[in-house]
Design an enzyme around this catalytic site. Structure first.
Site, PDB file in Angstrom:
ATOM      1  N   HIS C  14       0.848  -1.198   0.000  1.00 53.67           N
ATOM      2  CA  HIS C  14       0.000   0.000   0.000  1.00 53.67           C
ATOM      3  C   HIS C  14       0.882   1.246   0.000  1.00 53.67           C
ATOM      4  CE1 HIS C  14      -0.260   0.937   4.623  1.00 53.67           C
ATOM      5  NE2 HIS C  14       0.949   0.612   4.266  1.00 53.67           N
ATOM      6  N   CYS C  33       5.499   6.932   3.909  1.00 61.07           N
ATOM      7  CA  CYS C  33       4.364   6.144   3.407  1.00 61.07           C
ATOM      8  C   CYS C  33       3.814   6.717   2.101  1.00 61.07           C
ATOM      9  CB  CYS C  33       3.254   6.080   4.451  1.00 61.07           C
ATOM     10  SG  CYS C  33       3.765   5.196   5.937  1.00 61.07           S
ATOM     11  N   HIS C  39       4.981   0.122  -0.458  1.00 60.68           N
ATOM     12  CA  HIS C  39       5.771  -0.719   0.442  1.00 60.68           C
ATOM     13  C   HIS C  39       4.746  -1.693   1.035  1.00 60.68           C
ATOM     14  CE1 HIS C  39       4.014   2.226   3.161  1.00 60.68           C
ATOM     15  NE2 HIS C  39       4.143   1.328   4.111  1.00 60.68           N
ATOM     16  N   HIS C  41       3.391  -4.940   4.088  1.00 65.83           N
ATOM     17  CA  HIS C  41       3.325  -5.457   5.458  1.00 65.83           C
ATOM     18  C   HIS C  41       2.796  -6.888   5.459  1.00 65.83           C
ATOM     19  CE1 HIS C  41       3.967  -1.429   7.085  1.00 65.83           C
ATOM     20  NE2 HIS C  41       3.035  -0.977   6.277  1.00 65.83           N
ATOM     21  N   ASP C  79      -4.830 -10.682   0.038  1.00 65.48           N
ATOM     22  CA  ASP C  79      -3.516 -11.316   0.171  1.00 65.48           C
ATOM     23  C   ASP C  79      -2.727 -11.277  -1.143  1.00 65.48           C
ATOM     24  OD1 ASP C  79      -1.463 -12.685   1.475  1.00 65.48           O
ATOM     25  OD2 ASP C  79      -2.208 -14.623   0.789  1.00 65.48           O
ATOM     26  N   HIS C  80      -1.462 -10.885  -1.035  1.00 64.66           N
ATOM     27  CA  HIS C  80      -0.586 -10.772  -2.215  1.00 64.66           C
ATOM     28  C   HIS C  80      -1.142  -9.778  -3.230  1.00 64.66           C
ATOM     29  CE1 HIS C  80       1.554 -14.061  -0.399  1.00 64.66           C
ATOM     30  NE2 HIS C  80       2.473 -14.006  -1.335  1.00 64.66           N
ATOM     31  N   GLU C 129      -0.976  -3.832  11.489  1.00 63.78           N
ATOM     32  CA  GLU C 129      -0.096  -3.508  10.356  1.00 63.78           C
ATOM     33  C   GLU C 129       1.315  -4.018  10.644  1.00 63.78           C
ATOM     34  OE1 GLU C 129      -0.088   0.522   8.277  1.00 63.78           O
ATOM     35  OE2 GLU C 129       1.833   0.553   9.333  1.00 63.78           O
TER      36      GLU C 129
END
Lengths: 141, 141, 141, 141, 141, 141
Positions: C14, C33, C39, C41, C79-80, C129
Site C-alpha cells: 500500500h 508512506c 511498500h 506489510h 492477500d498478495h 499492520e
C-alpha cells in the site's frame, strides 16, 4: 478502574464428539478433531480481574494469591490431562471441550475464589487453543 | 551457502512410558508425562535446507515444493494424532515420543524427499514442544 | 456471552496518498508512506464473533465455516495484492488504506456473511499492520 | 468508532516497598520484589485512542504525532530509569510502582496531550511488566 | 547428535560503568546505560545441551534435572537481583554486565553441573536482553 | 567466542519475475508472488557478529555503532521501498528479491562496514519474510 491480567499455560489433550450423533455425523461436523485417540494443545489461560489499586500495596489483586488460585482451581486439574477423560466438566456426558467451553469452565472454577480475596472482581477469562484461535468469557465488569 | 527455513505447526497427543519399567519407575522418571490418557502440545516444526540460490529463480529450494513435502511426509501423519497410538515410529514398542525423538523421526521422513528435489540438502530439523523446550537434529551441513 | 476470535494473516502493498493534495503536502503528512512505488506489510486480521455456545456442538461459531468466510470475503481479495491498485474500497479515489480503514473494509465485507451463519454476531475486527500498530473496529456487542 | 493502538517499550528498574511497614512486613507481602537494590523489566506500553477516521487522511490519530507524544510524555522519563528513584509519581513517598500504578501514571501523563491533538480521545493504557502480567487502565470510551 | 534447548527468564537490574574512566567518558561510551541508579530487563536464558538421545528414556538430558540445575546455578542468583551489586562476577570490579558477559558467566556457572549429569555436554548459552539484542556463547560442540 | 545479534525490521514491497520467461511460466513457478503490482512484508533482519568481548567495555561490538551501520547500509535503502524498483541489487535485471537473495544483499552491504569497526567479524545474516519463512547467510565464523 484498572484491569489486571495474569497469564499461564497448560498442556492437555481433547477431542470433539457428540454421543447422540452417529460416527459419520461427528466426523462431518468436527473433522480431524473427532479422532477419539485425542490430540492436544499448549493452551494459554488469561485471567483478568478488575478493581481499584489498593493505596497501601498498589495492587488490584495480590499477584501471588491470584497465581495460587489459578494453580489450585484450574491448572492442577487441566495441565497434563485428557480433558474428555479426566476433567469433570467435560467427562461422562459433560460439555464438549471446545475453547469456548474451556473458558466457561475456567470462569466457573475461578469466580468464587477470586471474588472472595479482596475488593477485586473477576472480569474476563481468555483461553487460547493456538495463537490463531481464542475464546473470551466476560462478566459484567 | 544459504540456509532456508520453513516453519509449520501440528497439534498432537503423547505420553512417556517405558514398557520394560514398572508403573512406579515410569512415574518417578517421567512425572506427569507418564499419564497414559495422554496430554498434548502445539508443536512447531522448522525444516532447514542448505544450498546455493538458483540464479534463475533466486530460490535455494522451491518453497511450495518444500511445503508439500512437509505436509505429505510429516504433518499429514502427525497433526491431530496421538503419537504413541497412531505414528509408527512411536507405536508398539517404538521410540518414546520425546521432542528429541520427534526431531529424529521428522529428519528420517524428510531427508530423502528433500534431497531429491534439487541442489539443496536437508540441514537441520528443529521441533518446539512449547516455546520453552525445543530439540534440533543437525546433519553434516 | 462468549467471544470467539480467529486470526489469519495476509501480505499486501500500500501507500498513502490524497489525490486532492500537492505532492509536497502528501510527503509532509504521510512521510515515507507517500512513496508511490508502494511498500508492504504482513498484516494480521483478527475476527471476533459473539454469542452463546451451541449446547450441541460447544461452538459459538463453526470454526471451519468462519475460516471459509474470512478466506472468501477478505483474504482472497487482500492477500498478495496492492491495496491501492487492486482492492475496490481503496482504488480509484476510494479510502486511503490506513490500518483504520482496512479494519472498516474488512468489517463491511464480513458483517453480513458472519451474521447469517447462525446465532453468533460479528463483534470486532482487529488489524495489525505491524506488531506495534493495530486498529480495531467494534460493533455494538 | 475505531480504536487505534500504538505500542512501545521501555526498560526500567523498580522495587516494591511501603515506607510505613516494617522490613519484615515488606518482605512478607512483596517477596523478592522488596529487594531494595531493585530489579528490572522490559515494559511494553500500549496506548489506545478512539475516534472516527478522518475522511481526508484515513487516520483516527496522526501516528507520528502520537509517537512523539508517547516519547515526550512517558518514554523519555521512564526508559532506562529507576522508577522509585527518578520518576516523580513513584519517588519520595509517591505510589508504589506496580504495573497497575504505572498504567495510571501513563494515563495521567498522556490524557491531556492526546485529547488536544484532534478529534480522537485517549481510550485505554495497557502496560505489560512481562508477557505474563499486564494492567489496563480504561477511560470512558 | 541432537541439541536440546531449555528456555527460562529472569528479571534483573544493571548499568554499564568502567571504574577506570571519567564520568564523562562513561556517559559518552555507554549513553543511557551509564545511569548508576540502574535500569532493568526481562532476560531470557536459553541453555543448549548436545548428545545422543538415551535409548531407554528418549532424552538427551533429563529435562527436570536441567531445570533444577538452571535454577540452582543461575536463576536463583540472577532473578530479581541488581547484577552490578549482588552478582559476584559483576560486582566490585568484576566484568561489566553486558549481554555478552552475562552469557559467559552463565556458561561458567552451568558447564560443570551440566556435564556431570550424564552423556550430554553443554553446547551453547544464549541470553536475550530484549527481543532485539542477544548474545550466544558457544562451546566446541 | 561470543556471537552478538541485533535485530531490526523494515517494511518493503516486492514481486518475483524472471524477465527471460513468459508470463505463463512466471505465474506457474512463482504463483501469487508473480503479481507485478507487488505485495509486501514486514521483514526482520538479524545481524550476528562474532568476537571476544572487549575487556574494557564488555562488548563484542559497540551496539550503537552496529545500529548505525545497519541503518546506513541496509535499512535506509530497504525500508518503505519497493525492492524490485528502488533497490539496485534487485532492479533492472538484478537478482530476484527472494528471502535468500535479500540476505545475500544485506551481507554484501554490511560485511566491510562491520569488519572495519573493531575486532569483531560479521558472522551471519538472517532475514525473516514472515515468521514462517527465513533465510540465513553464514560466513566462515
Amino acid at each position: 478502574m484498572v484491569f489486571l491480567t495474569r497469564r499461564a499455560t497448560f498442556s492437555a489433550s481433547h477431542y470433539y464428539w457428540n454421543e447422540s450423533w452417529s460416527e459419520e455425523q461427528n466426523h462431518q461436523v468436527f473433522g480431524r478433531c473427532a479422532n477419539r485417540n485425542g490430540h492436544g494443545h499448549n493452551y494459554t489461560l488469561e485471567v483478568t480481574v478488575a478493581g481499584e489499586p489498593d493505596p497501601v500495596t498498589g495492587f488490584v489483586v495480590d499477584l501471588k494469591g491470584l497465581k495460587d488460585i489459578m494453580e489450585r482451581e484450574v491448572l492442577s486439574g487441566f495441565d497434563h490431562r485428557h480433558l474428555n477423560l479426566e476433567v469433570p466438566e467435560f467427562a461422562a456426558g459433560g460439555m464438549i471441550p471446545t475453547t469456548e467451553n474451556i473458558a466457561r469452565a475456567a470462569w466457573n472454577r475461578l469466580e468464587r475464589a477470586v471474588n472472595t480475596v479482596g475488593g477485586a472482581r473477576l472480569s474476563a477469562i481468555r483461553v487460547y487453543e493456538t495463537p490463531e484461535i481464542f475464546a473470551e468469557y466476560r462478566g459484567g465488569l
